[in-house]
Each structure stands twice: as structure tokens, then as C-alpha cells.
Design a protein around this motif. Structure first.
Motif, PDB file in Angstrom:
ATOM      1  N   PRO A 274      21.691  56.041  36.170  1.00  0.00           N
ATOM      2  CA  PRO A 274      23.130  56.138  35.884  1.00  0.00           C
ATOM      3  C   PRO A 274      23.687  57.534  36.175  1.00  0.00           C
ATOM      4  O   PRO A 274      24.826  57.663  36.646  1.00  0.00           O
ATOM      5  CB  PRO A 274      23.223  55.805  34.389  1.00  0.00           C
ATOM      6  CG  PRO A 274      21.977  55.053  34.076  1.00  0.00           C
ATOM      7  CD  PRO A 274      20.930  55.644  34.971  1.00  0.00           C
ATOM      8  N   VAL A 275      22.900  58.565  35.902  1.00  0.00           N
ATOM      9  CA  VAL A 275      23.336  59.939  36.164  1.00  0.00           C
ATOM     10  C   VAL A 275      23.525  60.143  37.673  1.00  0.00           C
ATOM     11  O   VAL A 275      24.521  60.721  38.122  1.00  0.00           O
ATOM     12  CB  VAL A 275      22.302  60.947  35.630  1.00  0.00           C
ATOM     13  CG1 VAL A 275      22.765  62.373  35.894  1.00  0.00           C
ATOM     14  CG2 VAL A 275      22.057  60.738  34.144  1.00  0.00           C
ATOM     15  N   PHE A 276      22.561  59.659  38.440  1.00  0.00           N
ATOM     16  CA  PHE A 276      22.611  59.778  39.899  1.00  0.00           C
ATOM     17  C   PHE A 276      23.825  59.038  40.451  1.00  0.00           C
ATOM     18  O   PHE A 276      24.551  59.552  41.315  1.00  0.00           O
ATOM     19  CB  PHE A 276      21.319  59.216  40.485  1.00  0.00           C
ATOM     20  CG  PHE A 276      21.256  59.237  41.995  1.00  0.00           C
ATOM     21  CD1 PHE A 276      21.210  60.432  42.688  1.00  0.00           C
ATOM     22  CD2 PHE A 276      21.219  58.050  42.712  1.00  0.00           C
ATOM     23  CE1 PHE A 276      21.136  60.457  44.074  1.00  0.00           C
ATOM     24  CE2 PHE A 276      21.150  58.055  44.091  1.00  0.00           C
ATOM     25  CZ  PHE A 276      21.109  59.260  44.781  1.00  0.00           C
ATOM     26  N   GLU A 277      24.069  57.828  39.966  1.00  0.00           N
ATOM     27  CA  GLU A 277      25.196  57.038  40.449  1.00  0.00           C
ATOM     28  C   GLU A 277      26.529  57.686  40.090  1.00  0.00           C
ATOM     29  O   GLU A 277      27.472  57.685  40.879  1.00  0.00           O
ATOM     30  CB  GLU A 277      25.117  55.615  39.887  1.00  0.00           C
ATOM     31  CG  GLU A 277      24.012  54.773  40.502  1.00  0.00           C
ATOM     32  CD  GLU A 277      24.158  54.636  42.009  1.00  0.00           C
ATOM     33  OE1 GLU A 277      25.291  54.426  42.502  1.00  0.00           O
ATOM     34  OE2 GLU A 277      23.127  54.759  42.715  1.00  0.00           O
ATOM     35  N   GLU A 278      26.601  58.277  38.892  1.00  0.00           N
ATOM     36  CA  GLU A 278      27.829  58.959  38.487  1.00  0.00           C
ATOM     37  C   GLU A 278      28.053  60.204  39.350  1.00  0.00           C
ATOM     38  O   GLU A 278      29.194  60.504  39.735  1.00  0.00           O
ATOM     39  CB  GLU A 278      27.747  59.350  37.002  1.00  0.00           C
ATOM     40  CG  GLU A 278      28.983  60.054  36.450  1.00  0.00           C
ATOM     41  CD  GLU A 278      30.240  59.200  36.510  1.00  0.00           C
ATOM     42  OE1 GLU A 278      31.350  59.782  36.546  1.00  0.00           O
ATOM     43  OE2 GLU A 278      30.121  57.951  36.509  1.00  0.00           O
ATOM     44  N   PHE A 279      26.960  60.906  39.661  1.00  0.00           N
ATOM     45  CA  PHE A 279      27.062  62.085  40.533  1.00  0.00           C
ATOM     46  C   PHE A 279      27.681  61.704  41.875  1.00  0.00           C
ATOM     47  O   PHE A 279      28.549  62.416  42.396  1.00  0.00           O
ATOM     48  CB  PHE A 279      25.669  62.690  40.739  1.00  0.00           C
ATOM     49  CG  PHE A 279      25.635  63.814  41.731  1.00  0.00           C
ATOM     50  CD1 PHE A 279      25.949  65.110  41.363  1.00  0.00           C
ATOM     51  CD2 PHE A 279      25.283  63.575  43.061  1.00  0.00           C
ATOM     52  CE1 PHE A 279      25.928  66.148  42.282  1.00  0.00           C
ATOM     53  CE2 PHE A 279      25.258  64.605  43.993  1.00  0.00           C
ATOM     54  CZ  PHE A 279      25.586  65.903  43.603  1.00  0.00           C
ATOM     55  N   LYS A 280      27.274  60.581  42.419  1.00  0.00           N
ATOM     56  CA  LYS A 280      27.776  60.150  43.727  1.00  0.00           C
ATOM     57  C   LYS A 280      29.275  59.871  43.714  1.00  0.00           C
ATOM     58  O   LYS A 280      29.946  59.997  44.737  1.00  0.00           O
ATOM     59  CB  LYS A 280      27.012  58.916  44.224  1.00  0.00           C
ATOM     60  CG  LYS A 280      25.581  59.217  44.634  1.00  0.00           C
ATOM     61  CD  LYS A 280      24.981  58.109  45.486  1.00  0.00           C
ATOM     62  CE  LYS A 280      24.842  56.819  44.735  1.00  0.00           C
ATOM     63  NZ  LYS A 280      24.198  55.771  45.572  1.00  0.00           N
ATOM     64  N   THR A 281      29.806  59.500  42.545  1.00  0.00           N
ATOM     65  CA  THR A 281      31.246  59.230  42.468  1.00  0.00           C
ATOM     66  C   THR A 281      32.062  60.522  42.426  1.00  0.00           C
ATOM     67  O   THR A 281      33.276  60.495  42.638  1.00  0.00           O
ATOM     68  CB  THR A 281      31.600  58.396  41.223  1.00  0.00           C
ATOM     69  OG1 THR A 281      31.416  59.189  40.041  1.00  0.00           O
ATOM     70  CG2 THR A 281      30.755  57.136  41.153  1.00  0.00           C
ATOM     71  N   GLU A 282      31.394  61.657  42.151  1.00  0.00           N
ATOM     72  CA  GLU A 282      32.097  62.931  41.989  1.00  0.00           C
ATOM     73  C   GLU A 282      31.990  63.846  43.200  1.00  0.00           C
ATOM     74  O   GLU A 282      32.547  64.941  43.202  1.00  0.00           O
ATOM     75  CB  GLU A 282      31.562  63.664  40.749  1.00  0.00           C
ATOM     76  CG  GLU A 282      31.784  62.932  39.446  1.00  0.00           C
ATOM     77  CD  GLU A 282      33.259  62.787  39.106  1.00  0.00           C
ATOM     78  OE1 GLU A 282      34.054  63.669  39.514  1.00  0.00           O
ATOM     79  OE2 GLU A 282      33.631  61.796  38.454  1.00  0.00           O
ATOM     80  N   VAL A 283      31.223  63.417  44.230  1.00  0.00           N
ATOM     81  CA  VAL A 283      31.082  64.244  45.433  1.00  0.00           C
ATOM     82  C   VAL A 283      31.520  63.443  46.658  1.00  0.00           C
ATOM     83  O   VAL A 283      31.541  62.210  46.638  1.00  0.00           O
ATOM     84  CB  VAL A 283      29.619  64.721  45.629  1.00  0.00           C
ATOM     85  CG1 VAL A 283      29.199  65.633  44.492  1.00  0.00           C
ATOM     86  CG2 VAL A 283      28.656  63.541  45.750  1.00  0.00           C
ATOM     87  N   SER A 284      31.825  64.147  47.713  1.00  0.00           N
ATOM     88  CA  SER A 284      32.187  63.483  48.963  1.00  0.00           C
ATOM     89  C   SER A 284      30.937  62.979  49.659  1.00  0.00           C
ATOM     90  O   SER A 284      29.936  63.698  49.772  1.00  0.00           O
ATOM     91  CB  SER A 284      32.928  64.455  49.889  1.00  0.00           C
ATOM     92  OG  SER A 284      33.081  63.885  51.178  1.00  0.00           O
ATOM     93  N   LEU A 285      30.976  61.731  50.100  1.00  0.00           N
ATOM     94  CA  LEU A 285      29.856  61.160  50.835  1.00  0.00           C
ATOM     95  C   LEU A 285      30.180  61.061  52.322  1.00  0.00           C
ATOM     96  O   LEU A 285      29.525  60.338  53.069  1.00  0.00           O
ATOM     97  CB  LEU A 285      29.501  59.777  50.271  1.00  0.00           C
ATOM     98  CG  LEU A 285      29.080  59.753  48.800  1.00  0.00           C
ATOM     99  CD1 LEU A 285      28.769  58.331  48.356  1.00  0.00           C
ATOM    100  CD2 LEU A 285      27.891  60.651  48.547  1.00  0.00           C
ATOM    101  N   ASP A 286      31.223  61.825  52.722  1.00  0.00           N
ATOM    102  CA  ASP A 286      31.577  61.864  54.138  1.00  0.00           C
ATOM    103  C   ASP A 286      30.586  62.744  54.892  1.00  0.00           C
ATOM    104  O   ASP A 286      30.020  63.676  54.332  1.00  0.00           O
ATOM    105  CB  ASP A 286      32.987  62.439  54.322  1.00  0.00           C
ATOM    106  CG  ASP A 286      34.049  61.551  53.697  1.00  0.00           C
ATOM    107  OD1 ASP A 286      33.789  60.335  53.573  1.00  0.00           O
ATOM    108  OD2 ASP A 286      35.112  62.069  53.323  1.00  0.00           O
ATOM    109  N   GLY A 287      30.405  62.432  56.167  1.00  0.00           N
ATOM    110  CA  GLY A 287      29.503  63.230  56.988  1.00  0.00           C
ATOM    111  C   GLY A 287      28.484  62.351  57.671  1.00  0.00           C
ATOM    112  O   GLY A 287      28.459  61.125  57.501  1.00  0.00           O
ATOM    113  N   GLU A 288      27.615  62.996  58.457  1.00  0.00           N
ATOM    114  CA  GLU A 288      26.577  62.265  59.161  1.00  0.00           C
ATOM    115  C   GLU A 288      25.668  61.578  58.141  1.00  0.00           C
ATOM    116  O   GLU A 288      25.205  62.207  57.181  1.00  0.00           O
ATOM    117  CB  GLU A 288      25.761  63.228  60.026  1.00  0.00           C
ATOM    118  CG  GLU A 288      24.717  62.544  60.885  1.00  0.00           C
ATOM    119  CD  GLU A 288      23.912  63.526  61.708  1.00  0.00           C
ATOM    120  OE1 GLU A 288      22.845  63.142  62.208  1.00  0.00           O
ATOM    121  OE2 GLU A 288      24.358  64.690  61.842  1.00  0.00           O
TER     122      GLU A 288
END
Length: 262
Positions: free
Chosen positions: A90-104
């Protein structure tokens, strides 16, 4: 290798270091792999307080079951061993919602894999701080000083490294001597950072026996031109990793200010 004497040496070294540091014992992340199994068993043999922590993040069931088998066996054998589980998914998934996943995509995937390792490091140090323990590293010599196959400030963020002067093959020898579960001895090495079935060899492009050979050849002063075919390919893989990951293996560079500028 004089396995029994090496084990005794490491255990005494661990006890001496913890005593001098005023620590109560050690905390170790348990992955279901040989390195963490051997490290935790060596720590357990000190008689000091040991906390084994499972920290799954979308972990493969095979990794989870091996980790649990090892922890159960260790607690049966050593009364000083305790365990806990911190589900970091859950911590990892929440982290992903708070950072940009744009890029290669490959770069994003690698950054997220390293994030998993760094979340685990944070968890280990939390428990270490609360309980007065030292974080025991689980890296072997090939990973730590050969190809740099670890995450900087992730699984590379530790207080001490009990098995970092041992080749992977030597870790297996000690594992058999320490009666590490057969399921772990036979398991294909994998860092488990991508949530799929890829092995260390899949990622690196060479097996640990091959990497050990290349590391020994480099230490003897050999160059790529000394080899042909697969040996040349493996030596190139090793040297490329060794060169590109040097930043992990040396002290943090400090910009020294000349006295005449101060």
C-alpha cells in the motif's frame, strides 16, 4: 574454504562489532534468497537479539513462502530470533500516486524498482532505531564489489556487511553448512524488485559462476582481449557493470574547498 572456521570468524566479528557499538543485536530483511538466509542465520548464532522482517511489495508467492519457511526454521532453532511483517505494497502504491510516471518506460520501471528497495531500507532503520539494533547487510562480494548489483541507499544502505567478502558460491557453501532450507539453496537468485519472474541472470546477462570467474580474471589483471566467445562476452558484461556502478562502491565524493578560498 574452511567453512566452519569462516562461520566462527563472522559470528565473532558480528558480536564484537555489536558490543563496541552498544547495540542490542541485528535486524535483517528476509527475501527468501540465499544471502538473507545465510546472513540472518549467522546473526542468530551470535546469541544477540535478532529481528527478521518480511517486507513484501507485490511479492511473488514463491519468494514469500521461502522467506516464511526460513523464518519458521530459524525461530525453532534459535530462541533469540523474532520476526515481523510489514506489508509495503500500500505504501508503494500510494507513492506512485504522488510522483510523475511520465518518461521512458524502462527508466520509470527501474526507478520504481529502486524505490521498493529504499522503502525496505527505511523500514529496517525504523525498527533498528526503536529497538537499538544494527541493520545487517546481505550483499555478497560479487554484488557489492564486482557488478554493483544493488540499490544505492536501498539494500546498499546498511550498518555492516557480514558476507560481503564471500563469493556467491561461498555463500552457498556456508548456507549448506548452516542448514538453510533446501528450497532456498535450490532457488534461482532473484532480487524480486520488479514483481515478475525475472532472475538476476536475466537482468545481468551472466550467471554468478560466470561473474565470479570474470571478477577473478580482472583481479589478475586480465583484459577483454585475453578471451574469446562466451568468456569474452561475460568479461565485457562484468567490466561494463563494474565501471558503470563504481559510484555505488566508493565513498561519496566531497568537493574540497581550497584553503585560499575559505
Amino acid at each position: 574454504m574452511q567453512t566452519e572456521k569462516v562461520v566462527e570468524h563472522i559470528v565473532n566479528w558480528l558480536k564484537d562489532y555489536a558490543t563496541k557499538a552498544g547495540a542490542n543485536g541485528f535486524v535483517i530483511g528476509i527475501s527468501g534468497g540465499i544471502d538473507s538466509a545465510v546472513t540472518s542465520t549467522l546473526c542468530a548464532k551470535t546469541g544477540l537479539k535478532i529481528l527478521c522482517i518480511e517486507m513484501p511489495i507485490h511479492q511473488a508467492q514463491s519468494h514469500v513462502s521461502r522467506a516464511q519457511e526460513h523464518i519458521s526454521q530459524l525461530k525453532e532453532r534459535f530462541s533469540n530470533v523474532k520476526s515481523t511483517k510489514t506489508d509495503l505494497t500500500p505504501v508503494f502504491e500510494e507513492f506512485k500516486t504522488e510522483v510523475s510516471l511520465d518518461g521512458e518506460q524502462a527508466a520509470v520501471d527501474m526507478a520504481l524498482a529502486n524505490t521498493r528497495a529504499r522503502l525496505r531500507m527505511t523500514t529496517l532503520y525504523y525498527h533498528a532505531g526503536v529497538l537499538g539494533l544494527l541493520v545487517a547487510g546481505t550483499g555478497n562480494k560479487v554484488e557489492d564489489f564486482g557488478v554493483g548489483f544493488y540499490t544505492k541507499y536501498g539494500d546498499g544502505g546498511v550498518d555492516l556487511s557480514p558476507i560481503a567478502d564471500l563469493m556467491k558460491s561461498e555463500v552457498y557453501q556456508i548456507g549448506e553448512h548452516l542448514k538453510v532450507p533446501e528450497s532456498i539453496i535450490k532457488a534461482t537468485p532473484s532480487d524480486g524488485l520488479f514483481g515478475d519472474a525475472r532472475s538476476d541472470e536475466d537482468q545481468i546477462g551472466a550467471s554468478y559462476p560466470e561473474l565470479e570467474w570474470a571478477m577473478n580474471m580482472k583481479e589478475e589483471g586480465k583484459t577483454e582481449n585475453a578471451f574469446e566467445g562466451r568468456q569474452k562476452e561475460v568479461f565485457r558484461i562484468f567490466t561494463n557493470y563494474n565501471r558503470s556502478n563504481t559510484h555505488k562502491m566508493v565513498a561519496i565524493p566531497v568537493c574540497e574547498i581550497p584553503n585560499n578560498l575559505k
